[in-house]
Design a protein around this motif. Structure first.
Motif, short mmCIF file in Angstrom:
data_model
loop_
_atom_site.label_atom_id
_atom_site.label_comp_id
_atom_site.label_asym_id
_atom_site.label_seq_id
_atom_site.Cartn_x
_atom_site.Cartn_y
_atom_site.Cartn_z
N LYS A 90 15.56 0.19 38.21
CA LYS A 90 14.24 -0.03 38.81
C LYS A 90 13.15 0.51 37.89
CE LYS A 90 16.57 0.45 43.18
NZ LYS A 90 17.83 0.80 42.46
N ILE A 91 13.40 1.62 37.25
CA ILE A 91 12.44 2.17 36.29
C ILE A 91 12.23 1.19 35.15
CG2 ILE A 91 12.17 3.96 34.51
CD1 ILE A 91 13.40 5.94 36.51
N ARG A 92 13.32 0.61 34.68
CA ARG A 92 13.24 -0.36 33.58
C ARG A 92 12.49 -1.61 34.01
NH1 ARG A 92 16.53 -0.94 28.98
NH2 ARG A 92 16.60 -3.04 28.11
N ALA A 93 12.77 -2.10 35.22
CA ALA A 93 12.11 -3.30 35.72
C ALA A 93 10.61 -3.11 35.80
CB ALA A 93 12.68 -3.68 37.08
N LEU A 94 10.19 -1.99 36.34
CA LEU A 94 8.75 -1.72 36.45
C LEU A 94 8.10 -1.59 35.08
CD1 LEU A 94 8.88 0.88 39.37
CD2 LEU A 94 8.05 -1.49 39.51
N ALA A 95 8.82 -1.01 34.13
CA ALA A 95 8.29 -0.87 32.77
C ALA A 95 8.13 -2.24 32.11
CB ALA A 95 9.22 0.00 31.94
N LEU A 96 9.10 -3.12 32.32
CA LEU A 96 9.03 -4.47 31.72
C LEU A 96 7.88 -5.28 32.31
CD1 LEU A 96 12.83 -5.37 31.56
CD2 LEU A 96 11.33 -4.86 29.64
N ILE A 97 7.68 -5.16 33.62
CA ILE A 97 6.57 -5.88 34.25
C ILE A 97 5.23 -5.35 33.73
CG2 ILE A 97 5.40 -6.32 36.44
CD1 ILE A 97 8.14 -6.31 37.77
N SER A 98 5.16 -4.06 33.54
CA SER A 98 3.95 -3.46 33.00
C SER A 98 3.60 -4.08 31.65
CB SER A 98 4.15 -1.95 32.84
OG SER A 98 3.08 -1.37 32.14
N ASP A 99 4.62 -4.33 30.85
CA ASP A 99 4.41 -4.90 29.52
C ASP A 99 4.12 -6.40 29.60
OD1 ASP A 99 4.38 -5.55 26.86
OD2 ASP A 99 6.43 -4.95 26.45
N LEU A 100 5.01 -7.14 30.28
CA LEU A 100 4.92 -8.60 30.28
C LEU A 100 3.70 -9.13 31.02
CD1 LEU A 100 8.67 -9.47 30.89
CD2 LEU A 100 7.39 -9.76 28.77
N VAL A 101 3.34 -8.49 32.12
CA VAL A 101 2.27 -9.01 32.96
C VAL A 101 0.93 -8.36 32.67
CG1 VAL A 101 1.53 -9.39 35.35
CG2 VAL A 101 3.97 -9.51 34.76
N TYR A 102 0.97 -7.05 32.42
CA TYR A 102 -0.29 -6.33 32.29
C TYR A 102 -0.60 -5.89 30.86
CZ TYR A 102 -0.06 -6.31 37.34
OH TYR A 102 0.02 -6.69 38.66
N GLY A 103 0.30 -6.19 29.94
CA GLY A 103 0.05 -5.90 28.54
C GLY A 103 0.04 -4.43 28.20
N GLU A 104 0.72 -3.60 29.00
CA GLU A 104 0.80 -2.16 28.74
C GLU A 104 2.26 -1.79 28.48
OE1 GLU A 104 -1.44 -0.11 28.18
OE2 GLU A 104 -3.26 -1.04 28.95
N PRO A 105 2.68 -1.83 27.22
CA PRO A 105 4.09 -1.57 26.92
C PRO A 105 4.46 -0.10 27.02
CG PRO A 105 2.86 -1.83 24.90
CD PRO A 105 1.90 -2.14 26.02
N ALA A 106 5.70 0.14 27.40
CA ALA A 106 6.25 1.49 27.38
C ALA A 106 6.77 1.77 25.98
CB ALA A 106 7.38 1.61 28.40
N SER A 107 7.08 3.01 25.71
CA SER A 107 7.65 3.37 24.41
C SER A 107 9.11 2.96 24.35
CB SER A 107 7.54 4.88 24.19
OG SER A 107 8.27 5.27 23.04
N TRP A 108 9.51 2.38 23.21
CA TRP A 108 10.90 2.01 22.98
C TRP A 108 11.46 2.79 21.79
CZ3 TRP A 108 13.84 -1.02 26.14
CH2 TRP A 108 13.15 -1.69 27.15
N GLU A 109 10.87 3.96 21.53
CA GLU A 109 11.28 4.81 20.42
C GLU A 109 12.30 5.83 20.92
OE1 GLU A 109 11.54 6.34 16.60
OE2 GLU A 109 10.44 4.55 17.27
#
Length: 364
Positions: free
Chosen positions: A288-307
């Protein structure tokens, strides 16, 4: 100053023989006593949360320097040797089922040291947060299987916990120190130890993920029912939202089950105020944490860190300065502190010599 390092931790099974473990308990207690008397309880926690020091300490006690067992065995020895009256330090938690008893251990420490209920609650919350962050917010393919919480009579705390990658059979150790960070979800670790560095790993505890954290909370508080439109259905079943979706819309190549959506709905009913509250809710796990992070990136243009938060390793970097140089001053200070503690410890002369020899072997 943040101290971060990496060591090679292949998974080793089995248990140390009783004769060796007994000596590990005695030696760990003797070294701890010297360090506490010389530098104080808080400094001991600082050293435990330093990967360099912890690794050398494990080696001195008699375990293979590069084994995942250094964590389990060293912490097991400390749990036997630490005396709340003598050292002013209490260690709770452990491996497997023992890790789930950590809150009870913290409450016991609170009773011994006379902490207020608010202080005990604060530390129990810290224990839960550190475990949730390393197991779910940092998705690096390592699943926690042990959690250890140190607390001093003055209320300082440290966490050492370890996760296992079931595929490559390597372990990753996570170090925390209570005064080593400003926020739990903004680069909080004092060190993360592992030989393997991932090309990509979701890191919602990175300061670069702050906006994604806020959007995740907003998505939940705005009723998660609308989130279904962002996922593909595995059974190709058409949903009402399928008929109302805009023509151009990002869709995630995954699905959340009805049961998982119920968890999100339960979170919506609670209305978490911030990301810390959200991730601590029952049922809010990696998916669920991952899903919310992906939506943040794909829909709202705010990516999470993938480092991947691991910085370097002794074998794949570090010694040649790439991708991150070894802090020689910190490393040497860690070694010297242990050597001095061994020399001053109240143990038999032959045990001192053997411990110093193991330290020298580790250095070479």
């Amino acid at each position: 100053m943040s101290r971060t390092g990496v060591v090679n931790l292949p998974l080793h099974g089995g248990h140390p023989p009783k004769w060796l473990f007994t000596r590990m308990v005695d030696l760990s207690g003797a070294i701890t006593e010297v360090i506490v008397e010389e530098y104080g309880q808080k400094e001991f926690l600082h050293r435990i949360s330093n990967p360099y020091w912890f690794q050398a300490f494990s080696c001195v006690l008699g375990f293979d320097w590069h084994s995942s067992g250094t964590t389990t065995t060293t912490l097991g020895a400390l749990k036997h040797s630490l005396d709340s009256e003598k050292h002013g330090i209490y260690l709770s938690g452990g491996k497997g089922g023992k890790s789930r008893k950590t809150p009870a251990g913290i409450k016991r420490a609170g009773e011994i040291f006379g902490f207020k209920d608010s202080k005990i609650e604060e530390m129990v919350n810290a224990s839960k947060l550190t475990a949730k962050i390393d197991n779910s917010c940092i998705q690096d393919s390592y699943t926690l299987y042990q959690h250890n919480f140190f607390v001093t009579e003055k209320g300082d705390w440290a966490v050492v916990q370890q996760g296992l990658n079931a595929e490559n059979k390597y372990a990753r150790r996570y170090h925390w120190m209570s005064d080593g960070f400003d926020e739990f979800l903004e680069d909080p670790h004092s060190g993360i130890s592992c030989d393997m560095k991932n090309n990509k790993a979701l890191n919602m505890a990175d300061k670069e993920s702050k906006e994604a954290q806020k959007i995740s909370v907003d998505l939940i508080n705005d009723n998660p029912a609308h989130l279904r439109q962002f996922f593909k259905r595995k059974d190709n079943q058409m949903l009402l939202t399928d008929f109302t979706m805009p023509k151009h819309h990002p869709v995630l190549d995954s699905d959340l089950s009805d049961k998982e959506y119920e968890v999100l709905r339960a979170a919506w009913e609670i209305q978490p105020e911030n990301y810390e509250e959200l991730i601590l809710l029952q049922g809010i796990g990696p998916k669920k944490i991952r899903a919310l992070a992906l939506i943040s990136d794909l829909v709202y243009g705010e990516p999470a860190s993938w480092e991947d938060p691991v910085k370097y390793s002794f074998t794949h970097g570090g010694k040649d300065g790439f991708p991150y140089p070894v802090d020689r001053e910190v490393y040497d200070n860690s070694i010297n502190t242990i050597k001095e503690a061994v020399e001053e410890a109240k143990i038999k002369k032959d045990e001192k010599l053997k411990a110093i020899k193991r330290l020298e072997d580790f250095l070479n």
